[in-house]
Design an enzyme around this catalytic site. Structure first.
Site, PDB file in Angstrom:
ATOM      1  N   ARG A  48     -69.336  90.188 -80.131  1.00  0.00           N
ATOM      2  CA  ARG A  48     -68.631  88.939 -79.863  1.00  0.00           C
ATOM      3  C   ARG A  48     -67.440  89.254 -78.968  1.00  0.00           C
ATOM      4  O   ARG A  48     -67.107  90.408 -78.720  1.00  0.00           O
ATOM      5  CB  ARG A  48     -68.210  88.214 -81.148  1.00  0.00           C
ATOM      6  CG  ARG A  48     -67.994  89.031 -82.384  1.00  0.00           C
ATOM      7  CD  ARG A  48     -66.758  89.849 -82.382  1.00  0.00           C
ATOM      8  NE  ARG A  48     -65.601  89.059 -82.016  1.00  0.00           N
ATOM      9  CZ  ARG A  48     -64.548  89.514 -81.403  1.00  0.00           C
ATOM     10  NH1 ARG A  48     -64.500  90.789 -81.042  1.00  0.00           N
ATOM     11  NH2 ARG A  48     -63.526  88.751 -81.116  1.00  0.00           N
ATOM     12  N   GLY A  49     -66.844  88.180 -78.440  1.00  0.00           N
ATOM     13  CA  GLY A  49     -65.852  88.324 -77.387  1.00  0.00           C
ATOM     14  C   GLY A  49     -66.529  88.095 -76.057  1.00  0.00           C
ATOM     15  O   GLY A  49     -67.577  88.694 -75.763  1.00  0.00           O
ATOM     16  N   ALA A  50     -65.948  87.212 -75.240  1.00  0.00           N
ATOM     17  CA  ALA A  50     -66.617  86.797 -74.005  1.00  0.00           C
ATOM     18  C   ALA A  50     -67.032  87.968 -73.107  1.00  0.00           C
ATOM     19  O   ALA A  50     -68.178  88.018 -72.644  1.00  0.00           O
ATOM     20  CB  ALA A  50     -65.728  85.811 -73.241  1.00  0.00           C
ATOM     21  N   ARG A  91     -75.193  81.545 -76.939  1.00  0.00           N
ATOM     22  CA  ARG A  91     -73.906  80.923 -77.296  1.00  0.00           C
ATOM     23  C   ARG A  91     -73.417  80.145 -76.075  1.00  0.00           C
ATOM     24  O   ARG A  91     -73.465  80.658 -74.962  1.00  0.00           O
ATOM     25  CB  ARG A  91     -72.867  81.964 -77.727  1.00  0.00           C
ATOM     26  CG  ARG A  91     -73.234  82.694 -79.012  1.00  0.00           C
ATOM     27  CD  ARG A  91     -72.058  83.464 -79.583  1.00  0.00           C
ATOM     28  NE  ARG A  91     -71.048  82.579 -80.136  1.00  0.00           N
ATOM     29  CZ  ARG A  91     -69.849  82.995 -80.563  1.00  0.00           C
ATOM     30  NH1 ARG A  91     -69.530  84.270 -80.455  1.00  0.00           N
ATOM     31  NH2 ARG A  91     -68.987  82.145 -81.064  1.00  0.00           N
ATOM     32  N   GLN A 198     -61.579  87.183 -87.637  1.00  0.00           N
ATOM     33  CA  GLN A 198     -61.604  88.248 -86.627  1.00  0.00           C
ATOM     34  C   GLN A 198     -60.251  88.928 -86.470  1.00  0.00           C
ATOM     35  O   GLN A 198     -60.172  90.100 -86.107  1.00  0.00           O
ATOM     36  CB  GLN A 198     -62.046  87.690 -85.272  1.00  0.00           C
ATOM     37  CG  GLN A 198     -63.472  87.159 -85.241  1.00  0.00           C
ATOM     38  CD  GLN A 198     -63.525  85.657 -85.414  1.00  0.00           C
ATOM     39  OE1 GLN A 198     -62.730  85.083 -86.163  1.00  0.00           O
ATOM     40  NE2 GLN A 198     -64.435  85.004 -84.720  1.00  0.00           N
ATOM     41  N   ASP A 239     -62.214  82.369 -73.825  1.00  0.00           N
ATOM     42  CA  ASP A 239     -63.639  82.357 -73.523  1.00  0.00           C
ATOM     43  C   ASP A 239     -63.943  81.604 -72.242  1.00  0.00           C
ATOM     44  O   ASP A 239     -64.987  81.822 -71.627  1.00  0.00           O
ATOM     45  CB  ASP A 239     -64.411  81.749 -74.693  1.00  0.00           C
ATOM     46  CG  ASP A 239     -64.502  82.718 -75.855  1.00  0.00           C
ATOM     47  OD1 ASP A 239     -65.565  83.315 -76.033  1.00  0.00           O
ATOM     48  OD2 ASP A 239     -63.498  82.906 -76.570  1.00  0.00           O
ATOM     49  N   ASN A 249     -60.465  78.856 -76.372  1.00  0.00           N
ATOM     50  CA  ASN A 249     -60.392  80.119 -77.109  1.00  0.00           C
ATOM     51  C   ASN A 249     -60.704  79.836 -78.573  1.00  0.00           C
ATOM     52  O   ASN A 249     -60.948  78.698 -78.965  1.00  0.00           O
ATOM     53  CB  ASN A 249     -59.009  80.764 -76.941  1.00  0.00           C
ATOM     54  CG  ASN A 249     -58.983  82.210 -77.429  1.00  0.00           C
ATOM     55  OD1 ASN A 249     -59.880  82.995 -77.112  1.00  0.00           O
ATOM     56  ND2 ASN A 249     -57.989  82.567 -78.212  1.00  0.00           N
ATOM     57  N   LYS A 250     -60.684  80.866 -79.377  1.00  0.00           N
ATOM     58  CA  LYS A 250     -61.061  80.748 -80.776  1.00  0.00           C
ATOM     59  C   LYS A 250     -60.284  79.633 -81.471  1.00  0.00           C
ATOM     60  O   LYS A 250     -59.107  79.422 -81.214  1.00  0.00           O
ATOM     61  CB  LYS A 250     -60.815  82.080 -81.488  1.00  0.00           C
ATOM     62  CG  LYS A 250     -61.293  82.140 -82.921  1.00  0.00           C
ATOM     63  CD  LYS A 250     -62.759  81.776 -83.061  1.00  0.00           C
ATOM     64  CE  LYS A 250     -63.662  82.635 -82.216  1.00  0.00           C
ATOM     65  NZ  LYS A 250     -65.066  82.180 -82.217  1.00  0.00           N
TER      66      LYS A 250
END
Length: 346
Positions: A48-50, A91, A198, A239, A249-250
């Protein structure tokens, strides 16, 4: 200082990923040999993470076509397009995913004169190049961000835009690693980042292993920590950045930006240029992924709310550009007006 966790590796013609769903309790690496396996790893957030998603997807394209045995180059190129379209469904929010897939597809469509074997080699080399570029981008972001920091300051971050979300250094955490190399002592506050945590399971873990001073706080403690004067700056990853500077973003990032604005604390966004999407005018057009209710009410195998509860679980939110002090890229620091200044990066 413990050995650094490496989220993405290419070994023995396979993609090796650190299963981040098991952290911080277990360190398990898993090998993937198919596009389907990579799709699943992205979707369930083993990776995970762009930036990391983009790199993984690039390797996934190669894995999806490496065994292709049809007779014509045209059929092979069609298969590359099919695999890219398939991986794009894993995603929806991280623009790096689509950026990397577009690069991989272009390798095939721009080199129609090559044989199938040559195209396979070019696809793998392109995936490796995307991987290499990400590491250099992270360091450059860190160097630019470090000009905004000073020894002894308190920094709050949200979610994980660290080495585990990229290939090395991270984006939002890059200045933290470089500050450590300079001998600076930064005091990092890491929001735990509900519902997948996270910030506590990933950011705190990697910073602790690097010997960086990090304190975990719950998301609803951020206001208190800011009010006590412990936070001199906020830095987050992203992201996707829209053309006007709105930032996806998250989930929870929006709230942090509002608090930072209230307490006059600079709010920085670390953004590799592949996350900047000039084709998306504002944050309103960014698709927001919604995830399963179990992440909210049954995170650890035990219900924390009635089983029948209605749950709204967006994975991301959008921070308006008015709340952003600066966007830090590998090419430099961008400030308002973002609509005008982001274009200058390209």
């Amino acid at each position: 200082m413990k050995e650094q966790l490496i989220p993405i590796q290419w070994k023995d013609d396979a993609l090796v990923l650190l299963d981040q769903t098991l952290l911080p309790n277990e360190v398990v690496y898993e090998s993937f040999n198919t596009a389907e396996g990579v799709w699943d790893a992205i979707q369930v957030m083993k990776v995970r993470g762009a930036p990391a998603i983009g790199v993984s997807a690039a390797y996934g394209v190669y894995l999806g076509v490496k065994e292709f045995v049809e007779s014509t180059e045209a059929e092979f190129i069609d298969e590359v397009k099919r695999v890219c379209a398939y991986l794009a469904t894993s995603r929806p929010t991280a623009v790096n995913l689509f950026w990397a897939l577009e690069r991989m597809e272009s390798v095939a469509t721009d080199h129609t004169h090559l044989s199938i074997a040559q195209l396979k080699d070019r696809l793998l080399e392109e995936a490796k190049e995307i991987h290499r570029e990400d590491e250099e981008i992270n360091r450059q972001i860190g160097e630019h961000a470090l000009t905004l920091f000073h020894d002894g300051m308190g920094v709050l971050t949200h979610c994980n835009a660290g080495a585990l979300a990229t290939t090395k250094y991270g984006t939002a955490t890059a200045p933290m690693y470089l500050a450590k190399e300079k001998g600076w002592d930064l005091k990092i506050y890491s929001d735990e980042t509900r519902p997948r945590l996270q910030g506590s399971t990933l950011t705190a873990l990697e910073l602790q292993r690097a010997g960086i001073d990090v304190t975990v706080i719950t998301d609803n403690m951020a206001a208190m920590v800011m009010s006590q004067g412990k936070v001199d700056a906020v830095i987050v990853g992203c992201d996707r950045v829209a053309a006007n500077g709105d930032v996806a973003n998250k989930i929870g990032t929006l709230g942090v930006s509002i608090l930072a604005k209230y307490y006059n604390i600079p709010f920085y966004v670390a953004a590799p240029t592949p996350t900047i999407d000039l084709k998306t005018p504002t944050g309103k057009e960014i698709p927001i992924e919604e995830r399963d209710a179990s992440e909210v009410i049954n995170r650890f195998g035990q219900y924390s709310a009635p089983k029948e509860s209605k749950v709204y679980n967006p994975a991301f939110d959008v921070t308006p550009h008015e709340n952003v002090t600066a966007i830090i890229t590998e090419k430099g620091i961008v400030k308002a007006p973002f609509t005008e200044n982001l274009k200058k990066l390209f």
